[in-house]
Design a protein around this motif. Structure first.
Motif, PDB file in Angstrom:
ATOM      1  N   GLN A   1       1.050  -1.135  -0.131  1.00 45.54           N
ATOM      2  CA  GLN A   1       0.396   0.492  -0.011  1.00 45.54           C
ATOM      3  C   GLN A   1       1.005   1.729  -0.155  1.00 45.54           C
ATOM      4  OE1 GLN A   1      -2.625  -0.789   3.352  1.00 45.54           O
ATOM      5  NE2 GLN A   1      -3.612  -2.409   2.923  1.00 45.54           N
ATOM      6  N   THR A   2       1.873   1.101   0.570  1.00 48.80           N
ATOM      7  CA  THR A   2       2.898   2.602   1.085  1.00 48.80           C
ATOM      8  C   THR A   2       3.184   2.946  -0.717  1.00 48.80           C
ATOM      9  OG1 THR A   2       3.313   2.012   3.348  1.00 48.80           O
ATOM     10  CG2 THR A   2       4.642   3.485   2.080  1.00 48.80           C
ATOM     11  N   LYS A   3       4.336   1.439  -1.177  1.00 53.61           N
ATOM     12  CA  LYS A   3       4.405   1.624  -2.974  1.00 53.61           C
ATOM     13  C   LYS A   3       4.165   2.195  -3.432  1.00 53.61           C
ATOM     14  CE  LYS A   3       8.086  -1.930  -2.299  1.00 53.61           C
ATOM     15  NZ  LYS A   3       8.245  -2.972  -2.745  1.00 53.61           N
ATOM     16  N   LYS A   4       2.261   2.171  -3.582  1.00 53.25           N
ATOM     17  CA  LYS A   4       1.511   2.400  -4.043  1.00 53.25           C
ATOM     18  C   LYS A   4       0.828   4.110  -3.968  1.00 53.25           C
ATOM     19  CE  LYS A   4      -1.172  -1.347  -5.239  1.00 53.25           C
ATOM     20  NZ  LYS A   4      -2.457  -2.913  -4.560  1.00 53.25           N
ATOM     21  N   LEU A   5       0.897   4.505  -2.710  1.00 52.62           N
ATOM     22  CA  LEU A   5       1.133   5.581  -2.410  1.00 52.62           C
ATOM     23  C   LEU A   5       2.010   6.431  -3.324  1.00 52.62           C
ATOM     24  CD1 LEU A   5      -0.312   5.501   1.090  1.00 52.62           C
ATOM     25  CD2 LEU A   5      -1.528   7.180  -0.510  1.00 52.62           C
TER      26      LEU A   5
ATOM     27  N   ALA B   1       3.760   5.526  -5.500  1.00 56.86           N
ATOM     28  CA  ALA B   1       3.835   6.140  -7.247  1.00 56.86           C
ATOM     29  C   ALA B   1       2.979   6.879  -7.198  1.00 56.86           C
ATOM     30  CB  ALA B   1       2.987   4.699  -7.531  1.00 56.86           C
ATOM     31  N   LYS B   2       1.641   7.440  -6.352  1.00 60.59           N
ATOM     32  CA  LYS B   2       0.822   8.117  -6.563  1.00 60.59           C
ATOM     33  C   LYS B   2       1.108   9.553  -5.860  1.00 60.59           C
ATOM     34  CE  LYS B   2      -3.790   5.054  -6.031  1.00 60.59           C
ATOM     35  NZ  LYS B   2      -4.608   4.664  -5.195  1.00 60.59           N
ATOM     36  N   ASN B   3       2.260   9.596  -5.345  1.00 62.18           N
ATOM     37  CA  ASN B   3       2.940  11.158  -5.291  1.00 62.18           C
ATOM     38  C   ASN B   3       4.520  11.431  -4.777  1.00 62.18           C
ATOM     39  OD1 ASN B   3       0.022  11.722  -3.684  1.00 62.18           O
ATOM     40  ND2 ASN B   3      -0.134  10.415  -2.996  1.00 62.18           N
ATOM     41  N   PRO B   4       4.701  11.054  -5.991  1.00 63.75           N
ATOM     42  CA  PRO B   4       6.294  11.046  -6.840  1.00 63.75           C
ATOM     43  C   PRO B   4       6.709  12.362  -5.226  1.00 63.75           C
ATOM     44  CG  PRO B   4       5.017  11.853  -8.299  1.00 63.75           C
ATOM     45  CD  PRO B   4       4.458  11.388  -7.084  1.00 63.75           C
ATOM     46  N   LYS B   5       6.235  12.883  -5.209  1.00 67.30           N
ATOM     47  CA  LYS B   5       6.787  14.507  -4.496  1.00 67.30           C
ATOM     48  C   LYS B   5       6.704  14.395  -2.718  1.00 67.30           C
ATOM     49  CE  LYS B   5       4.727  17.896  -7.523  1.00 67.30           C
ATOM     50  NZ  LYS B   5       4.308  19.364  -7.629  1.00 67.30           N
ATOM     51  N   ILE B   6       6.151  13.383  -1.900  1.00 70.30           N
ATOM     52  CA  ILE B   6       6.220  12.474  -0.855  1.00 70.30           C
ATOM     53  C   ILE B   6       7.551  11.488  -0.812  1.00 70.30           C
ATOM     54  CG2 ILE B   6       4.775  11.920   1.474  1.00 70.30           C
ATOM     55  CD1 ILE B   6       2.616  13.363  -0.073  1.00 70.30           C
ATOM     56  N   ASN B   7       8.572  11.839  -0.042  1.00 67.06           N
ATOM     57  CA  ASN B   7       9.174  10.611   0.343  1.00 67.06           C
ATOM     58  C   ASN B   7       9.034   9.627   1.586  1.00 67.06           C
ATOM     59  OD1 ASN B   7      11.778   9.284   1.211  1.00 67.06           O
ATOM     60  ND2 ASN B   7      12.766  10.553   1.023  1.00 67.06           N
ATOM     61  N   TYR B   8       8.446   8.576   0.835  1.00 66.62           N
ATOM     62  CA  TYR B   8       8.069   6.967   1.771  1.00 66.62           C
ATOM     63  C   TYR B   8       8.895   6.289   2.504  1.00 66.62           C
ATOM     64  CZ  TYR B   8       3.678   8.825   0.421  1.00 66.62           C
ATOM     65  OH  TYR B   8       2.023   8.710   0.238  1.00 66.62           O
TER      66      TYR B   8
END
Length: 323
Positions: free
Chosen positions: A25-29, A31-38
């Protein structure tokens, strides 16, 4: 991340599955929000997986160890041979009936020396499991193993057996071709082999199916395996007419590696990666390789006649009883 090709999870591994789902789920997020560093979140989840594997491994019941020994992603004989050795040449057939696919063997190079690997092989999927007969060898499988042992003895090469079977095949045709005789002959001949023999239980070690290639100078047992005369399910069905007591049977059979070492039936327990060998094939194979080489070096310089005498004494004094 640890090696885990198919991500199949047992019941008690569900907390780990949930952590993997969080990673997905985190990886999907991400991918959707490349500006945020997960990245930090992912690292924390990966660390949590390692901690959870350590926690689960530390409190396993005998039945859970039985389940781990049967894990569908657990490495089998040919995988260990591939990871531990080089130049493996598989040899086929018993020169009498046919080539039993449940029993595999051949020469390979291990740490600079030629050895003979022999072991039961299970399949990685349904089709291969049927081809390998679920690791249950017929009489010709044990006769094939004996032929390879005699070949190794002829060329003065050490023998390493890898045991992983729910038992010898119990079909009528196997009994007609002399299943009991084949296993008994192997036990008799293995006691008398002039070359070093190292036996390792890498998964299930059930009944005569395991003993048919289980007599050696050293018997090792991987951490999450079992070794006994009958499976917990069959024991439960005999004593309680139901498989529902299999957990109780597993407890009472004293079948774990610690139990076996305590009884003096195995010489050494080989550790596995946290959570079981299925989490990291390379690490599991390296740990096993180190144990095999160490034990092989300890016995290979002993004169052949002395080794045979020690082997006879070792197996002759096994067991205890009260009157």
């Amino acid at each position: 991340m640890p090696q885990y090709p198919n991500r199949q999870f047992l019941d008690f591994e569900q907390p780990i599955k949930e952590l993997y789902e969080q990673i997905d789920q985190t990886k999907k997020l991400a991918a959707k929000n490349p500006k945020i560093n997960y990245e930090q979140t992912l690292q924390q989840l990966e660390h949590s997986i390692l901690e959870k594997r350590h926690e689960i491994t530390g409190q396993l019941t005998p039945w859970q160890r039985v389940q781990l020994s049967r894990h569908p992603d657990r490495p089998y004989t040919l995988k260990y041979v591939e990871k531990m050795s080089t130049s493996f040449i598989e040899l086929h057939g018993d020169r009498n009936v046919r080539d039993d696919k449940a029993m595999v063997g051949g020469f390979a190079e291990l740490d600079g020396q030629t050895v003979m690997f022999i072991g039961q092989q299970k399949g990685a999927n349904t089709k291969l499991r049927q081809l390998r007969n679920f690791g249950m060898a017929n009489p010709e499988g044990y006769r094939k193993a004996l032929r390879l042992m005699k070949l190794a003895e002829k060329f003065n090469k050490p023998i390493i057996t890898l045991i992983d079977t729910p038992g010898a095949f119990p079909g009528a045709e196997a009994e007609e071709r002399g299943q009991g005789e084949a296993i008994a002959r192997n036990i008799y001949e293995m006691i008398r082999l002039k070359v070093p023999v190292i036996c390792v239980i890498i998964g299930e070690g059930a009944s005569g199916g395991a003993l048919g290639i289980g007599v050696g100078d050293r018997v090792l047992m991987m951490e999450n395996t079992w070794y006994t005369v009958i499976s917990p399910e069959n024991c439960s069905s005999i004593l309680w007419r139901s498989w529902e007591k299999k957990e109780v049977a597993a407890e009472q059979l004293k079948l774990t590696s610690k139990d076996m070492q305590g009884f003096g039936l195995v010489d050494e327990i080989v550790p596995e990666p946290e959570g079981g060998a299925h989490w990291n094939y390379d690490e599991a194979a390296q740990l096993l390789k180190e144990a095999i080489i160490r034990n092989l070096n300890e016995v290979k310089d002993i004169p052949a006649e002395t080794r045979i005498e020690q082997r006879i004494e070792k197996f002759g004094k096994m067991g205890f009883w009260e009157e």
